[in-house]
Design an enzyme around this catalytic site. Sequence first.
Site, PDB file in Angstrom:
ATOM      1  CB  SER A 133      -0.858  -0.001   1.272  1.00  0.00           C
ATOM      2  OG  SER A 133      -1.429   1.265   1.515  1.00  0.00           O
ATOM      3  CE1 TYR A 146      -3.208  -1.950   5.888  1.00  0.00           C
ATOM      4  CE2 TYR A 146      -2.674   0.393   5.886  1.00  0.00           C
ATOM      5  CZ  TYR A 146      -2.964  -0.769   5.191  1.00  0.00           C
ATOM      6  OH  TYR A 146      -2.998  -0.760   3.823  1.00  0.00           O
TER       7      TYR A 146
END
Length: 279
Positions: A133, A146
């Site tokens: 990401s 995360y």
Amino acid sequence: MASRIAMVTGASTGIGFDTAIALSAAGFTVYAGARRVEKMEPLKPHGITVMSLDVTSEESMASAVALVEAAHGHIDVLVNNAGYGSYGSFEEVPLAEGRRQFDVNVMGLARMTQLVIPGMRAAGSGRIINVTSIGGKIYEPLGAWYHGTKFAVEGMSDALRLELKPHGIDVVIIEPSGTNSEWGTIAGESLLATSGDGPYQQQAHVVAAALASTSGEGHVLSTPARVVANAIVRAATAKRPRTRYPVGRGAWSVLAMRRILPDRAFDAVFWNFYRRLAG
């Protein structure tokens, strides 16, 4: 020429689902895995084999890889896409949830990679595509667990790229921005459930609204999952793939801003941007 074999994890929705279809359309024999097998039924008319796959279960992972290798000898392309976002203040997220986040996003990816390497190494070729990401290069408040997983995958992938190069195996990183999937909404809901009340509630509501802005059609940072899927196909088919593929609305600009700005300047710019997204 025999069809190349691709395996995609986390294929029940979003990027993984669209990637399985795109790889099949590109001529790959595709095996799509996820826990929610029923969600993958629409993949079958595309000639895709669906299988139950839990990346937190050694038995599930080993069985899935063994099934594909028994049928074809080895796997040409592994797309490590399975993952989720666990948000909440570092203080309030239970350690058990932090461990689960790493089990899914890092350890599951690592074990799937370990399982396919011997076959790729024996064949003298292969491609491992890790979906991280832009969150593996930037950060958000209340997203420490995360982002920790995505930063970890970035570093692991870089080391693996050098480690596996002598064996003819490429390692590629895909860095999406937000997609029009359920990911942002689910992450925001879990954030509010953990930190929506109490000392972090003001930040939590801003970040949850910003996360929601990446979900669904037409939002400012929302990119169709098929756009990311197409980048993965390019990474899978290129003769000499790039090491990284930033993809999606805002991905290149956000990553460029992170490289250029000092930390505290980036903190201020990014937080103000999130406040504007939250309205």
